[in-house]
Design an enzyme around this catalytic site. Sequence first.
Site, PDB file in Angstrom:
ATOM      1  N   CYS A  53      -2.937 -17.282 -44.353  1.00  9.11           N
ATOM      2  CA  CYS A  53      -1.477 -17.419 -44.477  1.00  9.11           C
ATOM      3  C   CYS A  53      -0.962 -16.678 -45.711  1.00  9.11           C
ATOM      4  O   CYS A  53       0.104 -16.054 -45.676  1.00  9.11           O
ATOM      5  CB  CYS A  53      -1.080 -18.892 -44.571  1.00  9.11           C
ATOM      6  SG  CYS A  53      -1.576 -19.846 -43.139  1.00  9.11           S
ATOM      7  N   ARG A 136      -0.214 -19.982 -35.269  1.00  7.43           N
ATOM      8  CA  ARG A 136       0.571 -18.825 -35.734  1.00  7.43           C
ATOM      9  C   ARG A 136       1.448 -18.348 -34.571  1.00  7.43           C
ATOM     10  O   ARG A 136       1.018 -17.521 -33.766  1.00  7.43           O
ATOM     11  CB  ARG A 136      -0.364 -17.707 -36.215  1.00  7.43           C
ATOM     12  CG  ARG A 136      -1.248 -18.147 -37.354  1.00  7.43           C
ATOM     13  CD  ARG A 136      -2.136 -17.041 -37.881  1.00  7.43           C
ATOM     14  NE  ARG A 136      -3.214 -17.623 -38.664  1.00  7.43           N
ATOM     15  CZ  ARG A 136      -3.098 -18.060 -39.923  1.00  7.43           C
ATOM     16  NH1 ARG A 136      -1.948 -17.933 -40.554  1.00  7.43           N
ATOM     17  NH2 ARG A 136      -4.121 -18.610 -40.539  1.00  7.43           N
TER      18      ARG A 136
HETATM   19  C1  BEZ Z   1      -5.774 -19.782 -43.390  1.00  5.78           C
HETATM   20  O1  BEZ Z   1      -6.650 -19.243 -44.018  1.00  5.78           O
HETATM   21  O2  BEZ Z   1      -4.589 -19.439 -43.480  1.00  5.78           O
HETATM   22  C2  BEZ Z   1      -6.117 -20.906 -42.475  1.00  5.78           C
HETATM   23  C3  BEZ Z   1      -7.340 -20.851 -41.815  1.00  5.78           C
HETATM   24  C4  BEZ Z   1      -7.692 -21.894 -40.982  1.00  5.78           C
HETATM   25  C5  BEZ Z   1      -6.847 -22.982 -40.813  1.00  5.78           C
HETATM   26  C6  BEZ Z   1      -5.621 -22.997 -41.440  1.00  5.78           C
HETATM   27  C7  BEZ Z   1      -5.259 -21.958 -42.277  1.00  5.78           C
END
Ligand code: BEZ
Length: 236
Positions: A53, A136
């Site tokens: 993110c 997402r």
């Molecule tokens: C992330 O790195 O943004 C992420 C990865 C897995 C679950 C939630 C967020």
Amino acid sequence: MEGNVQTTAMPRIGDKAPEFKAITTQGNINFPSDYSGSWVILFSHPADFTPVCTSEFMTFATLEKKFNEANCKLVGLSVDGLYSHIAWLRTIKEKIEYKGMKNVEVTFPLIEDITMEVAHKYGMIQPGEASTKAVRAVFFIDPKGTIRAIIYYPLSLGRNFEELYRALIAMQTADAFSVATPADWQPGDDVIVPTAGSCGVAKERMENKVDMHCYDWFFCTKKLDKEKIFSTILNK
Ligand code: BEZ
């Protein structure tokens, strides 16, 4: 409700964007009425202070001007609270340097959705992937408030923001020039003209009497200059 999982009908392409009021890092918003007259990309992310993110927010914030110039506003959302959002965006600006991006300020609104009201309305909670986080999701909403495209990605997959820009420009080009865009189209590539609607038009096209290239009577393309596209759709 099914067990403890809240289910709602997901909005579809062609539907009006579901309305909501929300608190964001840029103040309160009424969606989509505050964005009337602009395209808007409403997108969700799973959680603040997570690596994928963070890479996405830095990339999207860096490209924001390009989207704004194409009459498109950005609005983010996660099921975190406002103070988490503020702390995360401050950390990004003050501490994170990634792929040549640094001191990145996220100036588009980031919605707090701790009740998950908006996330449920837009089908962003997909329990098979995660029931406490939004996937997402990306919603393209046009200036009249109609959903024009929806793309979903799983938690592990960071989005390609150049592809989101390409999709935006392709839809704006289709609207402005009454054409369609072929596979892998980029501005400046040939565009597809509407299929011939009569035998006469099909014949004319196959006899090369028109300014287009026909692979067959139902598949014709024509040139459309990149400059013409951008001079039509970009905010001056
Ligand atoms: C992330 O790195 O943004 C992420 C990865 C897995 C679950 C939630 C967020």
